[in-house]
Write a protein that holds these residues in place. Structure first.
Motif, PDB file in Angstrom:
ATOM      1  N   GLY A   1       0.758  -1.248   0.000  1.00 59.71           N
ATOM      2  CA  GLY A   1       0.000   0.000   0.000  1.00 59.71           C
ATOM      3  C   GLY A   1       0.785   1.293   0.000  1.00 59.71           C
ATOM      4  O   GLY A   1       0.225   2.342   0.307  1.00 59.71           O
ATOM      5  N   PHE A   2       2.061   1.264  -0.346  1.00 62.50           N
ATOM      6  CA  PHE A   2       2.796   2.533  -0.397  1.00 62.50           C
ATOM      7  C   PHE A   2       3.452   2.782  -1.759  1.00 62.50           C
ATOM      8  O   PHE A   2       4.374   3.584  -1.886  1.00 62.50           O
ATOM      9  N   TYR A   3       2.914   2.165  -2.779  1.00 66.86           N
ATOM     10  CA  TYR A   3       3.444   2.341  -4.136  1.00 66.86           C
ATOM     11  C   TYR A   3       3.358   3.795  -4.592  1.00 66.86           C
ATOM     12  O   TYR A   3       4.282   4.303  -5.218  1.00 66.86           O
ATOM     13  N   GLU A   4       2.258   4.471  -4.274  1.00 66.24           N
ATOM     14  CA  GLU A   4       2.098   5.871  -4.687  1.00 66.24           C
ATOM     15  C   GLU A   4       3.205   6.749  -4.110  1.00 66.24           C
ATOM     16  O   GLU A   4       3.702   7.649  -4.784  1.00 66.24           O
ATOM     17  N   THR A   5       3.577   6.489  -2.880  1.00 65.77           N
ATOM     18  CA  THR A   5       4.664   7.244  -2.255  1.00 65.77           C
ATOM     19  C   THR A   5       5.962   7.018  -3.020  1.00 65.77           C
ATOM     20  O   THR A   5       6.708   7.962  -3.284  1.00 65.77           O
ATOM     21  N   VAL A   6       6.227   5.771  -3.388  1.00 68.28           N
ATOM     22  CA  VAL A   6       7.444   5.454  -4.143  1.00 68.28           C
ATOM     23  C   VAL A   6       7.418   6.162  -5.497  1.00 68.28           C
ATOM     24  O   VAL A   6       8.425   6.728  -5.928  1.00 68.28           O
TER      25      VAL A   6
ATOM     26  N   ASN B   1       8.497  -3.648   6.780  1.00 69.37           N
ATOM     27  CA  ASN B   1       7.414  -4.535   6.364  1.00 69.37           C
ATOM     28  C   ASN B   1       7.693  -5.148   4.995  1.00 69.37           C
ATOM     29  O   ASN B   1       7.343  -6.302   4.745  1.00 69.37           O
ATOM     30  N   MET B   2       8.344  -4.382   4.148  1.00 73.06           N
ATOM     31  CA  MET B   2       8.703  -4.890   2.827  1.00 73.06           C
ATOM     32  C   MET B   2       9.699  -6.043   2.942  1.00 73.06           C
ATOM     33  O   MET B   2       9.553  -7.070   2.281  1.00 73.06           O
ATOM     34  N   VAL B   3      10.686  -5.881   3.800  1.00 76.70           N
ATOM     35  CA  VAL B   3      11.681  -6.936   4.019  1.00 76.70           C
ATOM     36  C   VAL B   3      11.007  -8.164   4.624  1.00 76.70           C
ATOM     37  O   VAL B   3      11.248  -9.300   4.183  1.00 76.70           O
ATOM     38  N   LYS B   4      10.142  -7.964   5.610  1.00 74.75           N
ATOM     39  CA  LYS B   4       9.432  -9.087   6.230  1.00 74.75           C
ATOM     40  C   LYS B   4       8.613  -9.855   5.198  1.00 74.75           C
ATOM     41  O   LYS B   4       8.609 -11.090   5.182  1.00 74.75           O
ATOM     42  N   ARG B   5       7.917  -9.120   4.342  1.00 75.49           N
ATOM     43  CA  ARG B   5       7.078  -9.764   3.316  1.00 75.49           C
ATOM     44  C   ARG B   5       7.943 -10.523   2.317  1.00 75.49           C
ATOM     45  O   ARG B   5       7.592 -11.642   1.918  1.00 75.49           O
ATOM     46  N   ALA B   6       9.074  -9.960   1.932  1.00 76.44           N
ATOM     47  CA  ALA B   6       9.978 -10.642   1.009  1.00 76.44           C
ATOM     48  C   ALA B   6      10.494 -11.940   1.618  1.00 76.44           C
ATOM     49  O   ALA B   6      10.586 -12.970   0.938  1.00 76.44           O
ATOM     50  N   ILE B   7      10.804 -11.907   2.904  1.00 77.30           N
ATOM     51  CA  ILE B   7      11.272 -13.115   3.602  1.00 77.30           C
ATOM     52  C   ILE B   7      10.158 -14.162   3.633  1.00 77.30           C
ATOM     53  O   ILE B   7      10.410 -15.348   3.387  1.00 77.30           O
TER      54      ILE B   7
ATOM     55  N   TRP C   1      12.207   5.796  -3.401  1.00 77.02           N
ATOM     56  CA  TRP C   1      12.318   4.892  -2.258  1.00 77.02           C
ATOM     57  C   TRP C   1      12.671   5.625  -0.973  1.00 77.02           C
ATOM     58  O   TRP C   1      12.327   5.177   0.112  1.00 77.02           O
ATOM     59  N   GLY C   2      13.319   6.762  -1.073  1.00 79.95           N
ATOM     60  CA  GLY C   2      13.676   7.533   0.113  1.00 79.95           C
ATOM     61  C   GLY C   2      12.479   8.153   0.811  1.00 79.95           C
ATOM     62  O   GLY C   2      12.584   8.593   1.951  1.00 79.95           O
ATOM     63  N   GLY C   3      11.329   8.157   0.143  1.00 75.30           N
ATOM     64  CA  GLY C   3      10.130   8.756   0.709  1.00 75.30           C
ATOM     65  C   GLY C   3       9.312   7.823   1.575  1.00 75.30           C
ATOM     66  O   GLY C   3       8.381   8.271   2.244  1.00 75.30           O
ATOM     67  N   ILE C   4       9.659   6.536   1.582  1.00 73.12           N
ATOM     68  CA  ILE C   4       8.856   5.615   2.391  1.00 73.12           C
ATOM     69  C   ILE C   4       9.312   5.653   3.846  1.00 73.12           C
ATOM     70  O   ILE C   4      10.444   6.021   4.146  1.00 73.12           O
ATOM     71  N   ARG C   5       8.402   5.266   4.732  1.00 75.48           N
ATOM     72  CA  ARG C   5       8.724   5.244   6.160  1.00 75.48           C
ATOM     73  C   ARG C   5       9.604   4.041   6.470  1.00 75.48           C
ATOM     74  O   ARG C   5       9.575   3.027   5.772  1.00 75.48           O
ATOM     75  N   THR C   6      10.350   4.146   7.530  1.00 78.38           N
ATOM     76  CA  THR C   6      11.191   3.037   7.981  1.00 78.38           C
ATOM     77  C   THR C   6      10.334   1.807   8.240  1.00 78.38           C
ATOM     78  O   THR C   6      10.719   0.682   7.900  1.00 78.38           O
ATOM     79  N   LYS C   7       9.167   2.014   8.812  1.00 83.72           N
ATOM     80  CA  LYS C   7       8.252   0.911   9.096  1.00 83.72           C
ATOM     81  C   LYS C   7       7.849   0.205   7.801  1.00 83.72           C
ATOM     82  O   LYS C   7       7.771  -1.022   7.754  1.00 83.72           O
TER      83      LYS C   7
END
Length: 52
Positions: free
Chosen positions: A14-19, A34-40, A24-30
């Motif tokens: 749900g943060f594609y629009e921000t990207v 979550n992206m890394v967790k989902r990839a794992i 990529w620098g515009g996304i939150r650390t959280k």
């Protein structure tokens, strides 16, 4: 991780629009975490099914 996969994860989470607007620098650390967790999760599911 490929750029295409990162964009797919951003859409899924749900943060594609921000990207699109800020890069990529515009996304939150959280969101990045979550992206890394989902990839794992996806990798673990693929591994358990015998896929690469």
């Amino acid at each position: 991780m490929s750029e295409q996969f990162k964009y797919e994860l951003a859409k899924d989470l749900g943060f594609y629009e921000t990207v699109e607007k800020e890069g990529w620098g515009g996304i939150r650390t959280k969101d990045a975490g979550n992206m890394v967790k989902r990839a794992i999760q996806i990798a673990e599911n693929a591994a358990s099914k015998g896929l690469k």
